[in-house]
Motif scaffolding. Structure first.
Motif: not given
Ligand code: SF4
Lengths: 93, 170
Positions: B55-57, B72-76, B87-91
């Motif tokens: 799951s996304c950290p 779940i990484c990679p997320c939607d 960047a994605c949310y977490c970068a």
């Protein structure tokens, strides 16, 4: 609820809602530590059941997205995300 | 010892190399700040052992796969956020411009709808009246791959997301 306290100089009442696995949360904690201010933090991902729901409700009150980090300053202002400049300004540092 | 500290440095390096290789193979880039990226990868490894899926950290998982499927990484939300914010949310994943140092990574707003809104969307999806096509079309929510066949593939041939990340598109 396992709220952790970090000692430091007083810059107001700081409550950080964070996730133990999150990079932006880690950066925010590092910033607060480097600034040497006193703050409390709670890792919401480490809670379970009723406690987790209670923590979610507290975060949603300030930040309806329930995203992390959520930093609540003096029970009156909230900064969402690792925003270094905003945090420093709010703490007048 | 915290869960984050319980992961060995070798395990982190191994996972880091794998994420990097898979990203490049799929036309993605991981964040060039190796220390930061390894922190996120530790978070993914913790979540894998805590919940049974990575799951996304940087998002709060509920620990129930159905509720967490979209993160779940990679997320939607990765592809849209990389285009919009670099960047994605977490970068963890970054754009070419960020990789080359032409664009800074900033604090990214949350693209995932809040919990109440997600519940409403799920209810709406069930209500849709599907059109009459010879075959249904399935869409990978991670990368957008489309295919017309009786059911979605076991694994997305493009991004390797699992079958449960597909939605009926038309
Ligand atoms: S793609 Fe990025 S934002 Fe999405 S789950 Fe993975 S690390 Fe988190």
């Amino acid at each position: 609820m396992n709220i952790e306290h970090v000692q430091g100089k007083k810059a107001g009442k700081l409550m950080l809602y964070a996730l133990s696995t999150c990079g932006h949360c880690r950066n925010t904690r590092k910033l607060l530590t480097d600034l040497g201010v006193e703050y409390d933090y709670l890792y919401v991902d480490l809670l379970q059941g009723q406690e987790k729901e209670q923590a979610i409700a507290m975060v949603e009150k300030w930040n309806p997205d329930c995203s992390f980090p959520t930093l609540v300053i003096n029970d009156s202002k909230c900064i969402v995300g690792f925003k270094e400049a905003d945090i420093k300004e709010a703490l007048k540092l | 010892m915290s869960e984050m500290d319980s992961i060995s440095p070798q395990e982190i390096v191994r996972a880091y190399e794998k994420y990097k290789k898979d990203a490049v193979a799929g036309g993605y880039n991981i964040n060039p700040d190796a220390e930061f990226t390894k922190g996120l990868i530790s978070g993914l490894l913790v979540n894998q052992s805590r919940y049974g899926y990575p799951s996304c950290p940087c998002r709060l998982a509920m620990g129930n796969k159905q509720d967490d499927l979209d993160i779940i990484c990679p997320c939607d939300y990765r592809d849209g956020d990389v285009v919009k914010y670099g960047a994605c949310y977490c970068a963890l994943y970054v754009s070419q411009a960020v990789l080359e140092g032409r664009q800074p990574v900033q604090s990214i707003p949350e693209s995932r709808p809040p919990r109440a809104e997600r519940k409403k969307q799920a209810a709406r999806a069930v209500d849709l009246d599907w059109s009459k096509l010879p075959l249904p079309v399935w869409r990978c929510k991670v990368c957008g791959y489309l295919c017309a066949r009786d059911g979605p593939p076991e694994v997305c041939p493009i991004c390797k997301a699992k079958k449960d990340r597909f939605e009926r598109f038309i």
